[in-house]
Design a protein around this motif. Structure first.
Motif, mmCIF file in Angstrom:
data_model
loop_
_atom_site.group_PDB
_atom_site.id
_atom_site.type_symbol
_atom_site.label_atom_id
_atom_site.label_comp_id
_atom_site.label_asym_id
_atom_site.label_seq_id
_atom_site.Cartn_x
_atom_site.Cartn_y
_atom_site.Cartn_z
ATOM 1 N N ASP A 100 0.805 -1.213 0.000
ATOM 2 C CA ASP A 100 0.000 0.000 0.000
ATOM 3 C C ASP A 100 0.843 1.271 0.000
ATOM 4 O O ASP A 100 0.383 2.324 -0.442
ATOM 5 N N LYS A 101 2.085 1.172 0.492
ATOM 6 C CA LYS A 101 2.896 2.384 0.640
ATOM 7 C C LYS A 101 4.345 2.107 0.268
ATOM 8 O O LYS A 101 4.898 1.047 0.577
ATOM 9 N N VAL A 102 4.948 3.088 -0.406
ATOM 10 C CA VAL A 102 6.343 2.990 -0.824
ATOM 11 C C VAL A 102 6.987 4.362 -0.672
ATOM 12 O O VAL A 102 6.359 5.385 -0.948
ATOM 13 N N VAL A 103 8.241 4.393 -0.233
ATOM 14 C CA VAL A 103 9.004 5.636 -0.123
ATOM 15 C C VAL A 103 10.348 5.435 -0.818
ATOM 16 O O VAL A 103 11.031 4.428 -0.580
ATOM 17 N N LEU A 104 10.717 6.387 -1.686
ATOM 18 C CA LEU A 104 12.023 6.379 -2.338
ATOM 19 C C LEU A 104 12.852 7.515 -1.753
ATOM 20 O O LEU A 104 12.388 8.650 -1.669
ATOM 21 N N SER A 105 14.076 7.201 -1.335
ATOM 22 C CA SER A 105 14.947 8.202 -0.713
ATOM 23 C C SER A 105 16.291 8.217 -1.419
ATOM 24 O O SER A 105 16.756 7.195 -1.920
ATOM 25 N N ARG A 106 16.906 9.393 -1.451
ATOM 26 C CA ARG A 106 18.275 9.475 -1.955
ATOM 27 C C ARG A 106 19.225 9.452 -0.766
ATOM 28 O O ARG A 106 18.846 9.763 0.371
ATOM 29 N N LEU A 107 20.464 9.043 -1.045
ATOM 30 C CA LEU A 107 21.485 8.989 0.000
ATOM 31 C C LEU A 107 22.374 10.214 -0.110
ATOM 32 O O LEU A 107 22.846 10.557 -1.200
ATOM 33 N N ASP A 108 22.579 10.869 1.019
ATOM 34 C CA ASP A 108 23.454 12.037 1.092
ATOM 35 C C ASP A 108 24.461 11.774 2.208
ATOM 36 O O ASP A 108 24.223 12.109 3.366
ATOM 37 N N GLY A 109 25.559 11.135 1.850
ATOM 38 C CA GLY A 109 26.514 10.731 2.878
ATOM 39 C C GLY A 109 25.892 9.674 3.769
ATOM 40 O O GLY A 109 25.463 8.620 3.320
ATOM 41 N N ASP A 110 25.813 9.966 5.069
ATOM 42 C CA ASP A 110 25.203 9.028 5.996
ATOM 43 C C ASP A 110 23.773 9.436 6.356
ATOM 44 O O ASP A 110 23.251 9.050 7.403
ATOM 45 N N ARG A 111 23.139 10.215 5.469
ATOM 46 C CA ARG A 111 21.753 10.625 5.699
ATOM 47 C C ARG A 111 20.849 10.088 4.593
ATOM 48 O O ARG A 111 21.264 9.923 3.446
ATOM 49 N N ILE A 112 19.614 9.801 4.972
ATOM 50 C CA ILE A 112 18.594 9.304 4.056
ATOM 51 C C ILE A 112 17.577 10.426 3.851
ATOM 52 O O ILE A 112 16.959 10.887 4.815
ATOM 53 N N ILE A 113 17.397 10.858 2.593
ATOM 54 C CA ILE A 113 16.527 11.995 2.277
ATOM 55 C C ILE A 113 15.359 11.507 1.415
ATOM 56 O O ILE A 113 15.534 11.252 0.215
ATOM 57 N N PRO A 114 14.150 11.349 1.977
ATOM 58 C CA PRO A 114 13.000 10.930 1.159
ATOM 59 C C PRO A 114 12.707 11.940 0.055
ATOM 60 O O PRO A 114 12.704 13.148 0.284
ATOM 61 N N VAL A 115 12.479 11.429 -1.169
ATOM 62 C CA VAL A 115 12.250 12.311 -2.315
ATOM 63 C C VAL A 115 10.948 11.997 -3.048
ATOM 64 O O VAL A 115 10.476 12.810 -3.850
ATOM 65 N N ALA A 116 10.350 10.832 -2.817
ATOM 66 C CA ALA A 116 9.091 10.482 -3.484
ATOM 67 C C ALA A 116 8.382 9.424 -2.648
ATOM 68 O O ALA A 116 9.018 8.655 -1.928
ATOM 69 N N ALA A 117 7.054 9.408 -2.731
ATOM 70 C CA ALA A 117 6.277 8.448 -1.954
ATOM 71 C C ALA A 117 4.999 8.094 -2.699
ATOM 72 O O ALA A 117 4.531 8.851 -3.562
ATOM 73 N N PHE A 118 4.441 6.943 -2.355
ATOM 74 C CA PHE A 118 3.191 6.475 -2.966
ATOM 75 C C PHE A 118 2.305 5.886 -1.884
ATOM 76 O O PHE A 118 2.765 5.198 -0.981
ATOM 77 N N SER A 119 1.006 6.168 -2.000
ATOM 78 C CA SER A 119 0.011 5.560 -1.127
ATOM 79 C C SER A 119 -1.127 5.038 -1.992
ATOM 80 O O SER A 119 -1.589 5.728 -2.907
ATOM 81 N N ALA A 120 -1.576 3.808 -1.711
ATOM 82 C CA ALA A 120 -2.663 3.218 -2.484
ATOM 83 C C ALA A 120 -4.001 3.872 -2.176
ATOM 84 O O ALA A 120 -4.960 3.712 -2.941
ATOM 85 N N ASP A 121 -4.087 4.618 -1.085
ATOM 86 C CA ASP A 121 -5.322 5.304 -0.714
ATOM 87 C C ASP A 121 -5.486 6.540 -1.602
ATOM 88 O O ASP A 121 -4.691 7.484 -1.515
ATOM 89 N N PRO A 122 -6.505 6.584 -2.476
ATOM 90 C CA PRO A 122 -6.650 7.726 -3.401
ATOM 91 C C PRO A 122 -6.964 9.028 -2.680
ATOM 92 O O PRO A 122 -6.780 10.107 -3.256
#
Length: 322
Positions: A100-122
């Motif tokens: 139902d849910k997905v998050v895509l993150s980029r890596l910036d050194g030792d940090r995780i930066i979410p950049v896109a997300a999806f939810s099946a709930d319209p």
């Protein structure tokens, strides 16, 4: 975060149990009486039928997952920008993994930066959480260390509102040989779907490389076109004399065509250093190549950009504002 390995799917568990039961019956039949052997035979037939049914189910599941991978990959093929590619990646990963849910993150050194997300709930637009650190020993750290799909149960606090709190699966996305991003799927996946997610992540990394190359090529082409316009007189003031010395349109087109022969990535690095005034020796040291190699690159750059020497190249290639 200590996470126990997630078990294989129930189909695999049932198949293993069935195989074990078949082996036990065969062993028991060696010493059974005739009457008991008949009963054991009936049970053996039932178990063999059950194993065949499980195998058919397993085959159908694998075929469905393969079709899902094919659909997901094709959905990435014509993404025209990184933003569109990230959005499609989240959508297709959710479909592929029945999540139902997905998050895509980029890596910036030792940090995780979410950049896109999806939810099946319209009715829900997932909010992107703030970036967070990469804890040692976390599923994210293990996924990056091993470059494998990893299952976790303790979702990072920053992702719980977006991803949920019922366990997750994570996979690194490798671009140009380096893990560049992470894909969090809000579901604990079985073996087959973990494998499918790994395949999808490999393809996604290739598409990020493609989009990046196309973007660089477009920027380079735009710069060369601008240079062509300046060098062929498009920006020059109109002639007021009787003799018009401005180049013809055919000359402009020919010059622009010559200038649009693309530079390689290495040639782009060399010209960047040339425009700073660096010598061949300095360029060789900066790029860790020989001076003779630098000279070869410079010759090709001068030919592609229509300049006779470095001074002319610098004078014509640098913008007036520089």
């Amino acid at each position: 975060m200590a996470d126990a390995p997630h078990p294989e799917p129930h189909t695999d568990e049932n198949t293993t149990d069935t195989d074990r039961a078949i082996a036990d019956i065969l062993a028991e039949m060696r010493t059974a009486t005739s009457e008991h052997a008949v009963e054991l035979g009936r049970r053996l037939v039932d178990l063999l039928d059950r194993r065949n049914a499980l195998a058919a189910t397993r085959t159908a599941d694998i075929a469905a997952i393969a079709e899902g991978i094919d659909r997901a990959v094709h959905a990435l093929d014509d993404a025209a920008s990184s933003a569109e590619l990230m959005r499609r990646a989240c959508e297709r990963a959710a479909e592929l993994c029945s999540a139902d849910k997905v998050v895509l993150s980029r890596l910036d050194g030792d940090r995780i930066i979410p950049v896109a997300a999806f939810s099946a709930d319209p009715d829900t637009t997932p909010a992107l959480p703030a970036g967070f650190g990469l804890p040692a020993g976390s599923p994210e750290a293990r996924a990056l260390e091993t470059n494998t799909v990893t299952v976790g149960s303790q979702i990072p606090a920053e992702l719980r509102e977006t991803l949920g709190a019922n366990g997750f699966t994570i996979v690194p996305v490798v671009v140009d040989g380096t893990a560049a991003s992470l894909l969090h799927v809000g579901a604990v996946l079985d073996g087959s779907r973990r494998h499918a997610l790994g395949v999808f992540a490999e393809v996604l990394g290739g598409h990020f490389e493609r989009v990046g190359l196309e973007s660089r090529r477009e920027r380079q082409t735009a710069l060369l076109r601008e240079s062509a316009r300046r060098w062929t007189g498009d920006d020059a003031p109109p002639s007021h004399g009787a003799l018009d010395l401005a180049p013809s349109q055919a000359d402009r087109d020919a010059a622009e065509q010559r200038l649009l022969e693309p530079l390689t990535e290495r040639e782009a690095e060399v010209i960047r250093l040339i425009l700073t005034g660096a010598s061949n020796s300095a360029i060789a040291g900066e790029l860790v190549i020989t001076v003779d190699t630098v000279k070869s690159h410079v010759k090709r750059i001068l030919r592609k950009l229509g300049a006779t020497n470095r001074a002319e190249l610098i004078a014509k290639y640098q913008s007036p504002a520089r």
